[in-house]
Design a protein around this motif. Structure first.
Motif, PDB file in Angstrom:
ATOM      1  N   PHE A   1     -12.145  25.169   9.950  1.00  7.99           N
ATOM      2  CA  PHE A   1     -11.527  23.871  10.206  1.00  7.99           C
ATOM      3  C   PHE A   1     -10.613  23.512   9.042  1.00  7.99           C
ATOM      4  N   VAL A   2      -9.503  22.870   9.367  1.00 10.26           N
ATOM      5  CA  VAL A   2      -8.583  22.363   8.355  1.00 10.26           C
ATOM      6  C   VAL A   2      -8.591  20.839   8.459  1.00 10.26           C
ATOM      7  N   THR A   3      -8.887  20.171   7.363  1.00  3.36           N
ATOM      8  CA  THR A   3      -8.999  18.719   7.339  1.00  3.36           C
ATOM      9  C   THR A   3      -8.000  18.136   6.354  1.00  3.36           C
ATOM     10  N   VAL A   4      -7.341  17.074   6.759  1.00  3.64           N
ATOM     11  CA  VAL A   4      -6.416  16.349   5.883  1.00  3.64           C
ATOM     12  C   VAL A   4      -7.082  15.041   5.456  1.00  3.64           C
ATOM     13  N   LYS A   5      -6.970  14.726   4.182  1.00  2.00           N
ATOM     14  CA  LYS A   5      -7.437  13.449   3.647  1.00  2.00           C
ATOM     15  C   LYS A   5      -6.286  12.779   2.907  1.00  2.00           C
ATOM     16  N   ILE A   6      -5.872  11.609   3.386  1.00  5.88           N
ATOM     17  CA  ILE A   6      -4.784  10.854   2.754  1.00  5.88           C
ATOM     18  C   ILE A   6      -5.398   9.698   1.973  1.00  5.88           C
ATOM     19  N   GLU A   7      -5.140   9.670   0.672  1.00  6.05           N
ATOM     20  CA  GLU A   7      -5.665   8.620  -0.192  1.00  6.05           C
ATOM     21  C   GLU A   7      -4.553   7.658  -0.581  1.00  6.05           C
TER      22      GLU A   7
ATOM     23  N   ILE B   1      -6.418   5.005   8.370  1.00 11.80           N
ATOM     24  CA  ILE B   1      -6.136   4.076   7.271  1.00 11.80           C
ATOM     25  C   ILE B   1      -5.789   2.692   7.800  1.00 11.80           C
ATOM     26  N   LEU B   2      -4.935   2.635   8.806  1.00 13.40           N
ATOM     27  CA  LEU B   2      -4.524   1.341   9.353  1.00 13.40           C
ATOM     28  C   LEU B   2      -5.723   0.574   9.905  1.00 13.40           C
ATOM     29  N   GLY B   3      -6.605   1.281  10.602  1.00  9.65           N
ATOM     30  CA  GLY B   3      -7.793   0.616  11.127  1.00  9.65           C
ATOM     31  C   GLY B   3      -8.680   0.074  10.024  1.00  9.65           C
ATOM     32  N   LYS B   4      -8.877   0.863   8.983  1.00  8.66           N
ATOM     33  CA  LYS B   4      -9.703   0.400   7.862  1.00  8.66           C
ATOM     34  C   LYS B   4      -9.036  -0.772   7.150  1.00  8.66           C
ATOM     35  N   HIS B   5      -7.724  -0.709   6.995  1.00  9.28           N
ATOM     36  CA  HIS B   5      -6.980  -1.801   6.351  1.00  9.28           C
ATOM     37  C   HIS B   5      -7.092  -3.096   7.165  1.00  9.28           C
ATOM     38  N   ALA B   6      -7.040  -2.965   8.489  1.00  7.31           N
ATOM     39  CA  ALA B   6      -7.107  -4.143   9.354  1.00  7.31           C
ATOM     40  C   ALA B   6      -8.536  -4.574   9.653  1.00  7.31           C
ATOM     41  N   GLY B   7      -9.505  -3.711   9.342  1.00 11.20           N
ATOM     42  CA  GLY B   7     -10.894  -4.007   9.665  1.00 11.20           C
ATOM     43  C   GLY B   7     -11.193  -3.870  11.139  1.00 11.20           C
ATOM     44  N   LEU B   8     -10.435  -2.996  11.847  1.00 16.39           N
ATOM     45  CA  LEU B   8     -10.571  -2.840  13.295  1.00 16.39           C
ATOM     46  C   LEU B   8     -10.669  -1.362  13.670  1.00 16.39           C
ATOM     47  N   PRO B   9     -11.404  -1.050  14.742  1.00 14.67           N
ATOM     48  CA  PRO B   9     -11.387   0.328  15.252  1.00 14.67           C
ATOM     49  C   PRO B   9     -10.020   0.640  15.845  1.00 14.67           C
TER      50      PRO B   9
ATOM     51  N   MET C   1       0.846  -1.204   0.000  1.00 19.06           N
ATOM     52  CA  MET C   1       0.000   0.000   0.000  1.00 19.06           C
ATOM     53  C   MET C   1       0.878   1.250   0.000  1.00 19.06           C
ATOM     54  N   LYS C   2       0.508   2.242  -0.830  1.00 15.36           N
ATOM     55  CA  LYS C   2       1.284   3.469  -0.940  1.00 15.36           C
ATOM     56  C   LYS C   2       0.369   4.691  -0.836  1.00 15.36           C
ATOM     57  N   ILE C   3       0.901   5.760  -0.280  1.00 14.91           N
ATOM     58  CA  ILE C   3       0.179   7.033  -0.263  1.00 14.91           C
ATOM     59  C   ILE C   3       0.198   7.606  -1.667  1.00 14.91           C
ATOM     60  N   GLU C   4      -0.973   7.898  -2.186  1.00 15.73           N
ATOM     61  CA  GLU C   4      -1.096   8.372  -3.564  1.00 15.73           C
ATOM     62  C   GLU C   4      -1.386   9.870  -3.646  1.00 15.73           C
ATOM     63  N   ARG C   5      -2.122  10.377  -2.666  1.00 13.85           N
ATOM     64  CA  ARG C   5      -2.529  11.786  -2.711  1.00 13.85           C
ATOM     65  C   ARG C   5      -2.845  12.273  -1.310  1.00 13.85           C
ATOM     66  N   ILE C   6      -2.529  13.527  -1.019  1.00 12.51           N
ATOM     67  CA  ILE C   6      -2.884  14.152   0.256  1.00 12.51           C
ATOM     68  C   ILE C   6      -3.614  15.459  -0.033  1.00 12.51           C
ATOM     69  N   LYS C   7      -4.854  15.553   0.439  1.00 10.71           N
ATOM     70  CA  LYS C   7      -5.654  16.757   0.258  1.00 10.71           C
ATOM     71  C   LYS C   7      -5.687  17.557   1.555  1.00 10.71           C
ATOM     72  N   VAL C   8      -5.598  18.858   1.434  1.00 15.80           N
ATOM     73  CA  VAL C   8      -5.751  19.760   2.576  1.00 15.80           C
ATOM     74  C   VAL C   8      -6.998  20.598   2.310  1.00 15.80           C
ATOM     75  N   LEU C   9      -8.021  20.407   3.111  1.00 18.67           N
ATOM     76  CA  LEU C   9      -9.339  20.987   2.875  1.00 18.67           C
ATOM     77  C   LEU C   9      -9.676  21.978   3.979  1.00 18.67           C
ATOM     78  N   VAL C  10      -9.969  23.216   3.601  1.00 18.22           N
ATOM     79  CA  VAL C  10     -10.287  24.271   4.564  1.00 18.22           C
ATOM     80  C   VAL C  10     -11.737  24.693   4.366  1.00 18.22           C
TER      81      VAL C  10
ATOM     82  N   GLY D   1      -7.348   2.417  -2.571  1.00 22.05           N
ATOM     83  CA  GLY D   1      -8.681   2.971  -2.416  1.00 22.05           C
ATOM     84  C   GLY D   1      -9.071   3.281  -0.985  1.00 22.05           C
ATOM     85  N   ILE D   2      -8.206   2.944  -0.040  1.00 26.28           N
ATOM     86  CA  ILE D   2      -8.472   3.273   1.367  1.00 26.28           C
ATOM     87  C   ILE D   2      -7.990   4.689   1.637  1.00 26.28           C
ATOM     88  N   TYR D   3      -8.763   5.459   2.377  1.00 27.84           N
ATOM     89  CA  TYR D   3      -8.329   6.805   2.748  1.00 27.84           C
ATOM     90  C   TYR D   3      -8.568   7.031   4.236  1.00 27.84           C
TER      91      TYR D   3
END
Length: 405
Positions: free
Chosen positions: A17-23, A96-104, A1-10, A27-29
């Motif tokens: 609020f400033v929000t970061v989204k790592i894709e 991302i790690l939680g979604k990848h592992a299927g765990l909270p 798995m590799k980081i493909e894109r990082i969005k900074v959303l204001v 397909g996991i973000y």
């Protein structure tokens, strides 16, 4: 798995609020909170210009290495802008790690230490009666811990209230420059004990009461306030003095048994190290966003536990619901968790952007069982609330001297 894109959303659904989204390429973000109140665009630029380009292509599961890379690899360490940027990235990586592992995330940290996360809410007002009526409303909703803040008679804009506005979400309005407030220590010291005397007379001693001084006092003044409030059995007295000089808290500790809390402006464990080691405080209030993320917060928790200091993370409305959810995961795990600040379930505008569930039961929030942090965002809705520059207030003494807000 590799980081493909990082969005900074204001966005500004009532406040900025400033929000970061790592894709990732799978397909996991993940999402993180990069909000720094009144300096939002400084963090956004730091992320866009200096952080995001360095992370493209990295494996997002290597959370510790990425944290060390951003902290140690930049040479210029610490500070609120740097650590808030790192904190947002770190939250998104754990998501991302939680979604990848299927765990909270709480499961990844080692599982739960408690059934729910006890929270305290804010009861503000322009008179003692109004504050207590607001507190009564929270008690009826099931809350068991309440922070009381009241405007001081003949003092405009006391901390916790602002020009007649009682809703904490309204404290930061559309203003071209920082609003200014007046402060009088004498008037404050002579008034605040009456607030808590009235609260105990009305509610008894089964409800936990708290108060935030917001660093307005000197150590000896804070010591006197602590003694004055001892009969009213506060859960803690927050930010009595500025903590740059940790010796101030040692002085307060010598004079009062009222528990002390500090740390919402701290950015690393080093800010709190001496205060914790000398047991000058009882609660550490560092936030997951401004403190660099989940990775350092778990280390701060372990270190604090050695000295009987409990976790009570900052949770004012200058943090987005992403930080709230991250706090719930940390607090559910941390053996030395004390209490979490909570300002409610947000406004319709806020909740149109952030998608989350926060069940409340017996004064406790229940952490999500969904993989990751358990929160999502609506990028389209963010476009409805563009950024507007705004500031926190500035405080001055009655003679015009700049003071601590």
């Amino acid at each position: 798995m590799k980081i493909e894109r990082i969005k900074v959303l204001v966005s500004r659904p009532g406040r900025n609020f400033v929000t970061v989204k790592i894709e990732t390429d799978e397909g996991i973000y993940g999402v993180g909170d990069a909000t720094l109140n009144g300096r939002e665009m400084a963090v956004a630029a730091y992320l866009e210009e200096h952080v995001a380009p360095c992370l493209i292509g990295k494996d997002p599961r290597n959370i510790e290495d990425i944290w060390q890379y951003l902290y140690r690899g930049a040479y210029w360490r610490k500070g609120p802008v740097t650590m808030t940027a790192i904190g947002a990235i770190d939250m998104a990586l754990w998501d991302i790690l939680g979604k990848h592992a299927g765990l909270p995330v709480w499961q990844l940290l080692g599982g739960k230490s408690r059934h729910g996360v006890t929270v305290y809410v804010h009861a503000n007002g322009e008179s003692i009666g109004e504050v207590l009526d607001n507190a009564a409303g929270f008690i009826d909703q099931g809350y068991k811990a309440i922070r009381l803040q009241c405007a001081i008679p003949s003092t405009k804009g006391t901390y916790g209230t602002l020009e007649g506005k009682k809703n904490y979400y309204e404290l930061q309005g559309n203003r071209p420059l920082p609003p200014e407030q007046m402060w009088s220590t004498r008037k404050y010291m002579n008034f605040i004990p009456e607030l808590f005397k009235a609260a105990r007379e009305r509610f008894g001693y089964d409800i936990d009461l708290l108060h935030d001084v917001h660093s307005r006092l000197t150590p000896i003044e804070a010591a006197r306030l602590g003694k004055l409030l001892e009969p009213y059995d506060l859960l803690f007295l927050e930010d009595t003095v500025i903590a740059e000089n940790s010796a101030g808290y040692e002085q307060i500790r010598q004079h009062t048994t009222t528990p002390l809390a500090v740390g919402e402006t701290f950015n690393t464990i080093w800010d709190a190290k001496e205060l914790i080691e000398k047991q000058s405080i009882d609660y550490i209030r560092t936030a997951v966003s401004h403190g660099g993320g989940i990775t350092p917060m778990r280390k701060l928790s372990d270190f604090s536990a050695l000295y009987h200091v409990r976790m009570a993370p900052h949770g004012a409305p200058d943090l987005s619901p992403i930080s709230t959810m991250a706090h719930l995961h940390i607090n559910s795990w941390a053996p030395n968790f004390g209490i979490q600040e909570f300002v409610g379930f947000g406004t319709p505008e806020l909740n149109s952007i952030f998608k989350y569930e926060l069940p409340l039961k017996d004064g406790m929030l229940l952490v999500s069982d969904k993989p990751g942090l358990g929160i999502d965002i609506d990028e389209t809705a963010m476009g409805n609330y563009p950024y507007v520059r705004s500031y926190l207030p500035v405080s001055r003494l009655e003679d015009g001297t700049l003071w601590n807000w």
